[in-house]
Design a protein around this motif. Structure first.
Motif, PDB file in Angstrom:
ATOM      1  N   UNK A   9       0.839  -1.188   0.000  1.00  0.00           N
ATOM      2  CA  UNK A   9       0.000   0.000   0.000  1.00  0.00           C
ATOM      3  C   UNK A   9       0.876   1.240   0.000  1.00  0.00           C
ATOM      4  N   UNK A  10       0.357   2.315   0.569  1.00  0.00           N
ATOM      5  CA  UNK A  10       1.065   3.598   0.525  1.00  0.00           C
ATOM      6  C   UNK A  10       1.974   3.840   1.726  1.00  0.00           C
ATOM      7  N   UNK A  11       2.029   2.928   2.676  1.00  0.00           N
ATOM      8  CA  UNK A  11       2.875   3.088   3.867  1.00  0.00           C
ATOM      9  C   UNK A  11       4.330   3.298   3.461  1.00  0.00           C
ATOM     10  N   UNK A  12       4.948   4.418   3.839  1.00  0.00           N
ATOM     11  CA  UNK A  12       6.336   4.669   3.450  1.00  0.00           C
ATOM     12  C   UNK A  12       7.332   3.697   4.085  1.00  0.00           C
ATOM     13  N   UNK A  35      10.895 -13.731   0.482  1.00  0.00           N
ATOM     14  CA  UNK A  35      10.517 -12.333   0.621  1.00  0.00           C
ATOM     15  C   UNK A  35      11.166 -11.736   1.867  1.00  0.00           C
ATOM     16  N   UNK A  36      11.085 -12.448   2.985  1.00  0.00           N
ATOM     17  CA  UNK A  36      11.657 -11.956   4.247  1.00  0.00           C
ATOM     18  C   UNK A  36      13.174 -11.846   4.185  1.00  0.00           C
ATOM     19  N   UNK A  41      11.123  -8.315   8.288  1.00  0.00           N
ATOM     20  CA  UNK A  41       9.966  -7.791   9.012  1.00  0.00           C
ATOM     21  C   UNK A  41      10.346  -6.490   9.727  1.00  0.00           C
ATOM     22  N   UNK A  42       9.492  -5.502   9.667  1.00  0.00           N
ATOM     23  CA  UNK A  42       9.688  -4.274  10.457  1.00  0.00           C
ATOM     24  C   UNK A  42       9.205  -4.502  11.885  1.00  0.00           C
ATOM     25  N   UNK A  43       8.177  -5.308  12.009  1.00  0.00           N
ATOM     26  CA  UNK A  43       7.608  -5.660  13.302  1.00  0.00           C
ATOM     27  C   UNK A  43       7.677  -7.180  13.416  1.00  0.00           C
ATOM     28  N   UNK A  44       8.065  -7.678  14.557  1.00  0.00           N
ATOM     29  CA  UNK A  44       8.261  -9.113  14.753  1.00  0.00           C
ATOM     30  C   UNK A  44       7.050  -9.924  14.281  1.00  0.00           C
ATOM     31  N   UNK A  48       6.565  -7.733   5.827  1.00  0.00           N
ATOM     32  CA  UNK A  48       6.645  -6.311   5.467  1.00  0.00           C
ATOM     33  C   UNK A  48       5.974  -6.019   4.122  1.00  0.00           C
ATOM     34  N   UNK A  49       4.677  -6.327   4.044  1.00  0.00           N
ATOM     35  CA  UNK A  49       3.874  -6.032   2.853  1.00  0.00           C
ATOM     36  C   UNK A  49       2.423  -5.905   3.309  1.00  0.00           C
ATOM     37  N   UNK A  50       1.560  -5.488   2.401  1.00  0.00           N
ATOM     38  CA  UNK A  50       0.145  -5.375   2.746  1.00  0.00           C
ATOM     39  C   UNK A  50      -0.521  -6.752   2.736  1.00  0.00           C
ATOM     40  N   UNK A  51      -0.359  -7.491   1.631  1.00  0.00           N
ATOM     41  CA  UNK A  51      -0.948  -8.824   1.461  1.00  0.00           C
ATOM     42  C   UNK A  51      -0.070  -9.626   0.521  1.00  0.00           C
TER      43      UNK A  51
END
Length: 75
Positions: A9-12, A35-36, A41-44, A48-51
């Motif tokens: 999405x648009x999350x920077x 992918x990881x 991951x930014x958060x445990x 780090x994606x929308x879907x």
């Protein structure tokens, strides 16, 4: 091998904004691991994606209609 589509999405904080990445893998587990490895991951325990979608769910979806070419392909 199968294509998995990881959308943003648009999350920077995402690696890309308003686009997607294709990951080539045999299984969903392998696709997420690849992918990881590229985009940790930014958060445990949160990818780090929308879907993400298997190829058969991506085709004909609204995302396919909205987004052009992928930002990147991970093999």
């Amino acid at each position: 091998m199968k294509k998995w589509y990881f959308s943003f999405g648009s999350d920077p904080g995402f690696p890309y904004q308003n686009t997607y990445v294709i990951v080539i893998a045999d299984t969903e587990h392998e696709a997420v691991a690849k992918f990881r490895a590229k985009f940790p991951d930014r958060h445990e325990n949160t990818v780090n994606c929308a879907f993400w979608y298997p190829e058969e769910r991506w085709h004909g979806s609204m995302n396919e209609a909205l987004y052009g070419d992928p930002a990147e392909i991970i093999e």
